[in-house]
Design a protein around this motif. Structure first.
Motif, PDB file in Angstrom:
ATOM      1  N   ARG A  25       1.149  -0.949  -0.091  1.00  0.00           N
ATOM      2  CA  ARG A  25       0.374  -0.146   0.475  1.00  0.00           C
ATOM      3  C   ARG A  25       0.552   1.711   0.137  1.00  0.00           C
ATOM      4  O   ARG A  25       1.742   1.097   0.588  1.00  0.00           O
ATOM      5  N   VAL A  26       0.308   2.028  -0.809  1.00  0.00           N
ATOM      6  CA  VAL A  26       1.261   3.601  -0.510  1.00  0.00           C
ATOM      7  C   VAL A  26       1.139   3.722   0.608  1.00  0.00           C
ATOM      8  O   VAL A  26       0.215   4.262   1.551  1.00  0.00           O
ATOM      9  N   ALA A  27       2.403   4.699   1.566  1.00  0.00           N
ATOM     10  CA  ALA A  27       2.620   5.488   2.380  1.00  0.00           C
ATOM     11  C   ALA A  27       1.526   6.268   3.422  1.00  0.00           C
ATOM     12  O   ALA A  27       1.429   6.190   4.326  1.00  0.00           O
ATOM     13  N   SER A  28       1.613   6.903   1.953  1.00  0.00           N
ATOM     14  CA  SER A  28       0.573   8.399   2.342  1.00  0.00           C
ATOM     15  C   SER A  28      -0.475   8.828   2.473  1.00  0.00           C
ATOM     16  O   SER A  28      -1.286   7.614   0.977  1.00  0.00           O
ATOM     17  N   GLY A  29      -1.689   9.278   2.915  1.00  0.00           N
ATOM     18  CA  GLY A  29      -3.212   9.200   3.191  1.00  0.00           C
ATOM     19  C   GLY A  29      -4.108   7.945   2.757  1.00  0.00           C
ATOM     20  O   GLY A  29      -3.645   7.151   2.903  1.00  0.00           O
ATOM     21  N   TYR A  30      -4.980   7.919   2.715  1.00  0.00           N
ATOM     22  CA  TYR A  30      -5.570   6.924   2.528  1.00  0.00           C
ATOM     23  C   TYR A  30      -5.287   6.310   1.579  1.00  0.00           C
ATOM     24  O   TYR A  30      -5.654   5.389   0.452  1.00  0.00           O
ATOM     25  N   SER A  31      -4.846   4.461   1.484  1.00  0.00           N
ATOM     26  CA  SER A  31      -4.678   3.356   0.735  1.00  0.00           C
ATOM     27  C   SER A  31      -5.401   2.095   1.224  1.00  0.00           C
ATOM     28  O   SER A  31      -5.013   1.762   2.736  1.00  0.00           O
ATOM     29  N   THR A  32      -5.334   1.660   0.709  1.00  0.00           N
ATOM     30  CA  THR A  32      -5.125   0.193   0.426  1.00  0.00           C
ATOM     31  C   THR A  32      -4.790  -1.345   0.403  1.00  0.00           C
ATOM     32  O   THR A  32      -3.743  -0.382  -0.389  1.00  0.00           O
TER      33      THR A  32
END
Lengths: 114, 114
Positions: free
Chosen positions: A94-101
């Motif tokens: 998943r990506v490290a920043s923000g909302y991510s699944t």
């Protein structure tokens, strides 16, 4: 978009030998990386994660994984395989920043022979 | 970690009927998800279950087919509506508890549609 590639459908190794299960990833930004294991008729069990810091992370059951940013890889390793390690292994990102699944790879079946 | 239970563990259902799957967590969690794992496949995210509001569905999944409830921070349900044999899968509940970024999975519900 984020993606995970596990190039091997199956890995065969003899008990006592070292094992490697390969994973490469693609994300826009810094990644959080995970390995899970699924035994037959069981749910997924968390093995280890890379969030930040040391590129070599250690997890459950003697497994470890090395984060390589230049090669965008996160291969799972164990110095000495056990027959009981035979299972289906999933890499996820998943990506490290923000909302991510979490996005999962297709899985690699590990078969350890006695 | 988190202790996650799912009910039922498995079911065999007839085409055209609906099944509701329950997910219970042992303590409050920030995020809950529902995944599908079709036979021999990887995990696909169906939706994020939002407490007190409508779930956030991924591309290819719609509320009419997979209605989701999350009345509090420890419980969620997924309904598979108007089932067809193509819905035969393992359905997994998953949670993220806190800033550890670790995501845990329930044991899964194995659904067979005849």
């Amino acid at each position: 978009a984020q993606s995970v590639a596990q190039p091997e459908d199956q890995v065969n190794v003899a008990e006592g030998n070292p094992l490697t299960v390969k994973c490469t990833y693609s994300v826009s930004g810094n990644p959080y990386l995970f390995w899970y294991v699924q035994y037959p008729n069981r749910g997924l069990q968390f093995l280890l994660k890379y969030i930040t810091g040391d590129n070599l992370v250690k997890g459950s059951y003697g497994f470890e994984a090395e984060f390589n940013k230049s090669q965008t890889s996160f291969h799972l390793k164990k110095p000495s395989a056990l027959v009981s390690d035979s299972a289906l292994y999933f890499c996820a990102v998943r990506v490290a920043s923000g909302y991510s699944t979490l996005t999962f790879g297709k899985g690699t079946m590990l078969l350890v022979s006695p | 970690s988190a202790v996650i239970s799912q009910k039922p563990s498995r079911d065999i259902c007839q085409r055209g009927t609906s099944l509701t799957i329950q997910c219970q967590v042992d303590s409050q969690v920030t995020m809950m998800f529902w995944y599908r794992q079709q036979p021999g496949q990887s995990l696909t995210l169906i939706a994020t279950a939002n407490q007190g509001s409508e779930a956030t569905y991924e591309s290819g999944f719609v509320i009419d087919k997979f209605p989701i409830s999350r009345p509090n921070l420890t419980f969620s349900t997924l309904t598979v509506s108007n089932m067809s044999p193509e819905d035969s899968s393992i359905y997994l509940c998953s949670v993220v508890r806190d800033s550890s970024y670790e995501q845990y999975f329930g044991p899964g519900t194995r659904l067979t549609v005849t």
